[in-house]
Design a protein around this motif. Structure first.
Motif, short mmCIF file in Angstrom:
data_model
loop_
_atom_site.label_atom_id
_atom_site.label_comp_id
_atom_site.label_asym_id
_atom_site.label_seq_id
_atom_site.Cartn_x
_atom_site.Cartn_y
_atom_site.Cartn_z
N ASP A 14 5.86 26.75 70.13
CA ASP A 14 6.53 25.44 70.16
C ASP A 14 5.98 24.58 69.02
OD1 ASP A 14 7.82 23.07 70.69
OD2 ASP A 14 7.28 23.03 72.82
N ILE A 15 6.41 24.91 67.82
CA ILE A 15 5.89 24.23 66.62
C ILE A 15 6.17 22.74 66.65
CG2 ILE A 15 6.16 24.04 64.11
CD1 ILE A 15 6.51 27.09 64.04
N ALA A 16 7.32 22.33 67.15
CA ALA A 16 7.65 20.90 67.19
C ALA A 16 6.63 20.14 68.05
CB ALA A 16 9.06 20.69 67.72
N ALA A 17 6.31 20.66 69.22
CA ALA A 17 5.33 20.01 70.10
C ALA A 17 3.94 20.03 69.46
CB ALA A 17 5.31 20.68 71.47
N ALA A 18 3.58 21.14 68.83
CA ALA A 18 2.28 21.24 68.16
C ALA A 18 2.16 20.21 67.04
CB ALA A 18 2.06 22.65 67.63
N LEU A 19 3.23 20.03 66.28
CA LEU A 19 3.22 19.05 65.19
C LEU A 19 3.14 17.62 65.73
CD1 LEU A 19 5.70 20.50 62.57
CD2 LEU A 19 3.22 20.17 62.33
N ASP A 20 3.85 17.34 66.80
CA ASP A 20 3.76 16.00 67.41
C ASP A 20 2.33 15.70 67.82
OD1 ASP A 20 6.48 15.58 67.07
OD2 ASP A 20 6.99 16.04 69.17
N TRP A 21 1.69 16.66 68.50
CA TRP A 21 0.31 16.47 68.95
C TRP A 21 -0.62 16.32 67.74
CZ3 TRP A 21 -1.64 16.21 73.96
CH2 TRP A 21 -3.04 16.22 74.07
N ALA A 22 -0.43 17.20 66.75
CA ALA A 22 -1.28 17.16 65.55
C ALA A 22 -1.16 15.82 64.83
CB ALA A 22 -0.90 18.31 64.62
N GLU A 23 0.05 15.31 64.73
CA GLU A 23 0.23 14.04 64.04
C GLU A 23 -0.53 12.92 64.75
OE1 GLU A 23 3.73 11.61 61.78
OE2 GLU A 23 4.29 12.75 63.56
N ASP A 24 -0.52 12.92 66.07
CA ASP A 24 -1.29 11.93 66.83
C ASP A 24 -2.79 12.06 66.54
OD1 ASP A 24 1.06 10.96 67.95
OD2 ASP A 24 0.77 11.99 69.88
N VAL A 25 -3.29 13.28 66.49
CA VAL A 25 -4.70 13.53 66.21
C VAL A 25 -5.04 13.09 64.79
CG1 VAL A 25 -6.47 15.33 65.97
CG2 VAL A 25 -4.90 15.39 67.91
N VAL A 26 -4.18 13.38 63.85
CA VAL A 26 -4.38 12.99 62.46
C VAL A 26 -4.48 11.47 62.33
CG1 VAL A 26 -3.22 12.90 60.20
CG2 VAL A 26 -3.39 15.07 61.42
N VAL A 27 -3.61 10.76 63.01
CA VAL A 27 -3.64 9.29 62.97
C VAL A 27 -4.99 8.77 63.46
CG1 VAL A 27 -2.64 7.21 64.01
CG2 VAL A 27 -1.14 8.99 63.09
N VAL A 28 -5.47 9.30 64.57
CA VAL A 28 -6.76 8.86 65.13
C VAL A 28 -7.90 9.21 64.17
CG1 VAL A 28 -8.41 9.21 67.01
CG2 VAL A 28 -5.97 8.93 67.52
N ALA A 29 -7.92 10.45 63.68
CA ALA A 29 -9.00 10.88 62.78
C ALA A 29 -9.04 10.01 61.52
CB ALA A 29 -8.82 12.35 62.42
N ALA A 30 -7.87 9.74 60.95
CA ALA A 30 -7.82 8.90 59.75
C ALA A 30 -8.30 7.48 60.05
CB ALA A 30 -6.40 8.89 59.18
N ALA A 31 -7.89 6.94 61.18
CA ALA A 31 -8.29 5.58 61.56
C ALA A 31 -9.80 5.48 61.79
CB ALA A 31 -7.54 5.14 62.82
N GLU A 32 -10.42 6.59 62.22
CA GLU A 32 -11.85 6.60 62.46
C GLU A 32 -12.65 7.03 61.24
OE1 GLU A 32 -12.69 8.66 66.11
OE2 GLU A 32 -11.53 7.22 67.29
N GLY A 33 -11.99 7.18 60.10
CA GLY A 33 -12.68 7.44 58.85
C GLY A 33 -13.05 8.88 58.58
N ALA A 34 -12.42 9.83 59.25
CA ALA A 34 -12.71 11.24 58.99
C ALA A 34 -12.20 11.63 57.61
CB ALA A 34 -12.07 12.13 60.05
N ALA A 35 -12.98 12.45 56.92
CA ALA A 35 -12.57 12.99 55.63
C ALA A 35 -12.05 14.41 55.77
CB ALA A 35 -13.75 12.96 54.65
N LEU A 36 -12.44 15.08 56.86
CA LEU A 36 -12.02 16.46 57.11
C LEU A 36 -11.74 16.60 58.60
CD1 LEU A 36 -11.70 19.37 56.00
CD2 LEU A 36 -14.12 19.72 56.51
N LEU A 37 -10.59 17.17 58.92
CA LEU A 37 -10.16 17.39 60.30
C LEU A 37 -9.83 18.87 60.47
CD1 LEU A 37 -9.14 16.57 63.14
CD2 LEU A 37 -6.97 15.93 62.06
N CYS A 38 -10.47 19.52 61.45
CA CYS A 38 -10.27 20.95 61.67
C CYS A 38 -9.55 21.21 62.99
CB CYS A 38 -11.62 21.66 61.70
SG CYS A 38 -12.57 21.45 60.18
#
Length: 150
Positions: A14-38
């Motif tokens: 379910d790539i669409a659901a995985a991308l939705d979840w990933a985008e939410d995680v990316v937003v949080v990681a970027a807001a918290e100043g992460a330079a690398l997200l795994c």
């Protein structure tokens, strides 16, 4: 440098659901100043180690992958994303590095387990760089091989 690891549910095929979840995680990681997200091994399609992996695999030079990389892009954040890659007739258990909305490189799992024979093994151990940090990638059983650290 802040490095983040995404603890995620599995979205099997379910790539669409995985991308939705990933985008939410990316937003949080970027807001918290992460330079690398795994993200985990085979995150995008789920850990498919049977023939269904062929249908779910994605080509890294496709418009679909470019759109996904662009969607996950945030300034100053590099992402390591596990996925099933199609390369002509073979598929690989791959981790891609996405930076600035595009593919920076990839690592294909070298040390496959017995149940992963649907994948072609990788042969290279590239290094990557973000914000002055040079890093390599290992996927799961690759860490059991001393050559992986070389």
């Amino acid at each position: 440098m802040r490095i983040a690891a995404a603890q995620t549910p599995e979205f099997r095929n379910d790539i669409a659901a995985a991308l939705d979840w990933a985008e939410d995680v990316v937003v949080v990681a970027a807001a918290e100043g992460a330079a690398l997200l795994c993200f985990p091994e085979a995150y995008l399609q789920g850990y498919l180690a049977d023939t269904s992996a062929h249908d779910a695999a994605i080509e890294l030079n496709s418009d679909a992958f470019a759109a996904m990389a662009s969607r996950l892009s945030r300034p100053g954040l590099s992402i390591v994303l596990g996925l099933i890659e199609r390369d002509r007739e073979q598929i690989c258990n791959t981790a891609v590095v996405i930076a600035d909305g595009r593919l920076s490189g990839r690592y294909r799992k070298v040390n496959l387990l017995d149940g992963e024979r649907v994948f072609a093994p990788g042969t290279e151990s590239p290094t990557f760089e973000t914000g002055g940090l040079r890093f390599g990638i290992n996927i799961c059983s690759d860490t059991n091989s001393p050559a992986s650290a070389a």
